[in-house]
Design a protein around this motif. Structure first.
Motif, PDB file in Angstrom:
ATOM      1  N   TYR A   1       0.832  -1.207   0.000  1.00 62.11           N
ATOM      2  CA  TYR A   1       0.000   0.000   0.000  1.00 62.11           C
ATOM      3  C   TYR A   1       0.867   1.258   0.000  1.00 62.11           C
ATOM      4  CZ  TYR A   1      -3.450   3.463   1.516  1.00 62.11           C
ATOM      5  OH  TYR A   1      -4.238   4.577   1.616  1.00 62.11           O
ATOM      6  N   LEU A   2       1.971   1.199   0.707  1.00 59.66           N
ATOM      7  CA  LEU A   2       2.889   2.346   0.729  1.00 59.66           C
ATOM      8  C   LEU A   2       3.454   2.610  -0.669  1.00 59.66           C
ATOM      9  CD1 LEU A   2       4.482   4.535   2.214  1.00 59.66           C
ATOM     10  CD2 LEU A   2       6.138   2.786   2.912  1.00 59.66           C
ATOM     11  N   ARG A   3       3.849   1.536  -1.342  1.00 56.59           N
ATOM     12  CA  ARG A   3       4.342   1.673  -2.727  1.00 56.59           C
ATOM     13  C   ARG A   3       3.285   2.315  -3.615  1.00 56.59           C
ATOM     14  NH1 ARG A   3       8.985  -1.372  -4.419  1.00 56.59           N
ATOM     15  NH2 ARG A   3       8.498  -1.057  -6.613  1.00 56.59           N
ATOM     16  N   GLU A   4       2.049   1.855  -3.459  1.00 54.63           N
ATOM     17  CA  GLU A   4       0.939   2.406  -4.260  1.00 54.63           C
ATOM     18  C   GLU A   4       0.782   3.902  -4.032  1.00 54.63           C
ATOM     19  OE1 GLU A   4      -3.017   0.752  -3.586  1.00 54.63           O
ATOM     20  OE2 GLU A   4      -2.097  -1.237  -3.747  1.00 54.63           O
ATOM     21  N   GLN A   5       0.867   4.302  -2.763  1.00 51.31           N
ATOM     22  CA  GLN A   5       0.698   5.720  -2.452  1.00 51.31           C
ATOM     23  C   GLN A   5       1.817   6.560  -3.055  1.00 51.31           C
ATOM     24  OE1 GLN A   5      -1.320   7.028   1.350  1.00 51.31           O
ATOM     25  NE2 GLN A   5      -0.054   5.336   2.035  1.00 51.31           N
ATOM     26  N   ILE A   6       3.028   6.013  -3.030  1.00 50.55           N
ATOM     27  CA  ILE A   6       4.164   6.745  -3.612  1.00 50.55           C
ATOM     28  C   ILE A   6       3.977   6.858  -5.124  1.00 50.55           C
ATOM     29  CG2 ILE A   6       6.661   6.641  -4.042  1.00 50.55           C
ATOM     30  CD1 ILE A   6       6.914   5.432  -1.171  1.00 50.55           C
ATOM     31  N   LEU A   7       3.478   5.791  -5.743  1.00 48.23           N
ATOM     32  CA  LEU A   7       3.253   5.827  -7.195  1.00 48.23           C
ATOM     33  C   LEU A   7       2.094   6.754  -7.568  1.00 48.23           C
ATOM     34  CD1 LEU A   7       3.975   2.085  -8.023  1.00 48.23           C
ATOM     35  CD2 LEU A   7       5.324   4.076  -8.747  1.00 48.23           C
ATOM     36  N   ALA A   8       1.150   6.940  -6.646  1.00 42.26           N
ATOM     37  CA  ALA A   8       0.060   7.893  -6.906  1.00 42.26           C
ATOM     38  C   ALA A   8       0.604   9.322  -6.890  1.00 42.26           C
ATOM     39  CB  ALA A   8      -1.041   7.723  -5.861  1.00 42.26           C
ATOM     40  N   LEU A   9       1.607   9.536  -6.064  1.00 42.32           N
ATOM     41  CA  LEU A   9       2.244  10.855  -5.950  1.00 42.32           C
ATOM     42  C   LEU A   9       3.113  11.119  -7.174  1.00 42.32           C
ATOM     43  CD1 LEU A   9       2.610  13.025  -3.667  1.00 42.32           C
ATOM     44  CD2 LEU A   9       4.673  11.775  -3.007  1.00 42.32           C
ATOM     45  N   GLU A  10       3.850  10.075  -7.593  1.00 40.99           N
ATOM     46  CA  GLU A  10       4.762  10.194  -8.731  1.00 40.99           C
ATOM     47  C   GLU A  10       4.746   8.870  -9.500  1.00 40.99           C
ATOM     48  OE1 GLU A  10       8.324  12.572  -8.221  1.00 40.99           O
ATOM     49  OE2 GLU A  10       9.452  10.946  -9.119  1.00 40.99           O
ATOM     50  N   PRO A  11       3.973   8.833 -10.598  1.00 42.06           N
ATOM     51  CA  PRO A  11       3.715   7.564 -11.307  1.00 42.06           C
ATOM     52  C   PRO A  11       4.964   6.804 -11.754  1.00 42.06           C
ATOM     53  CG  PRO A  11       2.205   9.259 -12.046  1.00 42.06           C
ATOM     54  CD  PRO A  11       3.190   9.951 -11.155  1.00 42.06           C
ATOM     55  N   ASN A  12       6.054   7.516 -12.080  1.00 46.02           N
ATOM     56  CA  ASN A  12       7.250   6.781 -12.522  1.00 46.02           C
ATOM     57  C   ASN A  12       8.328   6.756 -11.455  1.00 46.02           C
ATOM     58  OD1 ASN A  12       6.243   6.197 -15.163  1.00 46.02           O
ATOM     59  ND2 ASN A  12       6.552   8.378 -15.622  1.00 46.02           N
ATOM     60  N   TYR A  13       7.916   6.760 -10.217  1.00 46.19           N
ATOM     61  CA  TYR A  13       8.903   6.851  -9.134  1.00 46.19           C
ATOM     62  C   TYR A  13       9.934   5.724  -9.231  1.00 46.19           C
ATOM     63  CZ  TYR A  13      11.084   7.620  -4.673  1.00 46.19           C
ATOM     64  OH  TYR A  13      12.020   7.885  -3.700  1.00 46.19           O
ATOM     65  N   ASP A  14      11.205   6.110  -9.101  1.00 47.98           N
ATOM     66  CA  ASP A  14      12.299   5.146  -9.159  1.00 47.98           C
ATOM     67  C   ASP A  14      12.679   4.750  -7.724  1.00 47.98           C
ATOM     68  OD1 ASP A  14      14.730   3.899  -9.270  1.00 47.98           O
ATOM     69  OD2 ASP A  14      15.778   5.513 -10.329  1.00 47.98           O
ATOM     70  N   PHE A  15      12.412   3.513  -7.379  1.00 47.61           N
ATOM     71  CA  PHE A  15      12.622   3.056  -5.996  1.00 47.61           C
ATOM     72  C   PHE A  15      14.067   2.651  -5.690  1.00 47.61           C
ATOM     73  CE2 PHE A  15       8.024   2.834  -6.210  1.00 47.61           C
ATOM     74  CZ  PHE A  15       7.608   3.081  -4.917  1.00 47.61           C
ATOM     75  N   SER A  16      15.007   2.923  -6.606  1.00 54.61           N
ATOM     76  CA  SER A  16      16.349   2.366  -6.409  1.00 54.61           C
ATOM     77  C   SER A  16      17.050   2.891  -5.143  1.00 54.61           C
ATOM     78  CB  SER A  16      17.212   2.600  -7.650  1.00 54.61           C
ATOM     79  OG  SER A  16      17.270   3.984  -7.928  1.00 54.61           O
ATOM     80  N   ASN A  17      16.710   4.077  -4.677  1.00 55.32           N
ATOM     81  CA  ASN A  17      17.378   4.580  -3.459  1.00 55.32           C
ATOM     82  C   ASN A  17      16.479   4.502  -2.223  1.00 55.32           C
ATOM     83  OD1 ASN A  17      19.763   5.625  -2.255  1.00 55.32           O
ATOM     84  ND2 ASN A  17      18.794   7.653  -2.140  1.00 55.32           N
ATOM     85  N   LEU A  18      15.338   3.834  -2.359  1.00 49.40           N
ATOM     86  CA  LEU A  18      14.405   3.741  -1.225  1.00 49.40           C
ATOM     87  C   LEU A  18      14.058   2.286  -0.944  1.00 49.40           C
ATOM     88  CD1 LEU A  18      12.514   5.132   0.839  1.00 49.40           C
ATOM     89  CD2 LEU A  18      10.755   5.162  -0.933  1.00 49.40           C
TER      90      LEU A  18
END
Ligand SMILES: *Cc1c(COP(=O)(O)O)cnc(C)c1O
Length: 287
Positions: A191-208
């Motif tokens: 759910y946290l990932r989903e919320q981050i993607l709602a904020l920024e659809p192409n969010y790059d998770f490589s540093n998180l």
């Protein structure tokens, strides 16, 4: 420009840096970082500008927006679910701050959720702010925080901060040269990932990196182990932490100690006014 100091603390045998964003001022913690863009741009708005938001009647976001609007002669309309009669009769914590700042608090009775009600009340010139100030404009505050940390530290660290909407962790990780770790306090990691993607659809998770808490906790439920951890941290570190997010944060951090390559820098995201109502519940239940 806002800035806070860094302390070096020890909890049991665990040594960590603590970024004291809880000491930023009346609006503190990550809500101050999130509102940095509004602080910078506030002169663009006229007196009486209406801001409209929604969320919990005890949230730190409500108090931060309330203070911001009050200090600048803006108006805040805030939609929440039905407020308990206890809170109405004994206003305290963030809700009291909001009342003192003259916020128009409206309970949602007829809509499926408070966001729909907030949107129905929004007039064309009103500024709509998502729950928890989870908005892309918040990014600039974390870009500044990342630079501030880079300047203050002369060794490599791993950063840890617990998440609600994930706005803080996501934007900090995007701009930080240090690795960022977080955990979900509201809902699970997916759910946290989903919320981050709602904020920024192409969010790059490589540093998180999203770590799982050692067990499932329900948001805002009082757990004896949290109350004990809160008291322990307070007596050993001489710092008060937030009961909603930081307790899940420290449980997760301590359960994952061996995966970090560098000393941890924990970000204190404020929220202590929210502790008043949680402490009341803890004392009632466990003392
Ligand atoms: C709002 C808040 C959070 C959650 O921040 P997000 O950016 O929504 O993840 C965490 N800790 C405290 C103390 C807060 O007030």
């Amino acid at each position: 420009m806002i800035a806070s100091r860094i302390d070096l603390l020890k909890y049991n045998e665990f040594e960590f840096f603590l970024k004291r964003d809880d000491l930023l001022g009346k609006i503190n913690g990550n809500k101050a970082r999130k509102l940095a863009f509004l602080e910078t741009n506030k002169h663009q708005f006229k007196k009486g500008q209406v801001f409209i938001s929604y969320g919990s009647s005890q949230s730190n976001a409500l108090a931060a927006l309330a203070i911001f609007c009050h200090e600048n002669d803006f108006k805040l309309i805030f939609i929440c679910e039905k407020i308990s009669s206890f809170l109405k009769e004994n206003p305290h914590g963030n809700y009291l701050t909001a009342l003192k700042c003259g916020v128009k608090i409206i309970e949602n009775e007829e809509f499926a959720n408070r966001k729909s009600k907030a949107l129905s009340l929004k007039k064309p010139d009103d500024i709509f702010i998502e729950e928890g100030i989870a908005i892309k404009e918040a990014e600039i505050g974390y870009k500044n925080l990342a630079l501030e940390l880079q300047k203050q530290l002369n060794e490599k660290v791993d950063i840890f901060l617990p998440s609600g909407t994930g706005t803080s962790a996501a934007f900090l990780a995007k701009h930080s040269k240090f690795k960022v770790f977080t955990c979900a306090c509201v809902g699970d990691s997916a759910y946290l990932r989903e919320q981050i993607l709602a904020l920024e659809p192409n969010y790059d998770f490589s540093n998180l990196t999203i770590l799982n808490p050692p067990k499932k906790y329900h948001f805002a439920k009082p757990y004896l182990e949290f109350y004990e951890l809160y008291k322990d941290l307070k007596s050993q570190c001489k710092v008060e932490f937030d009961l909603l997010y930081d307790m899940v944060g420290f449980k997760t951090l301590l359960a994952n100690k061996e995966i970090f390559e560098n000393k941890i820098l924990y970000i204190h995201q404020g929220g202590l006014d929210g502790n008043v109502s949680m402490l009341r519940r803890y004392k009632y239940k466990f003392d």
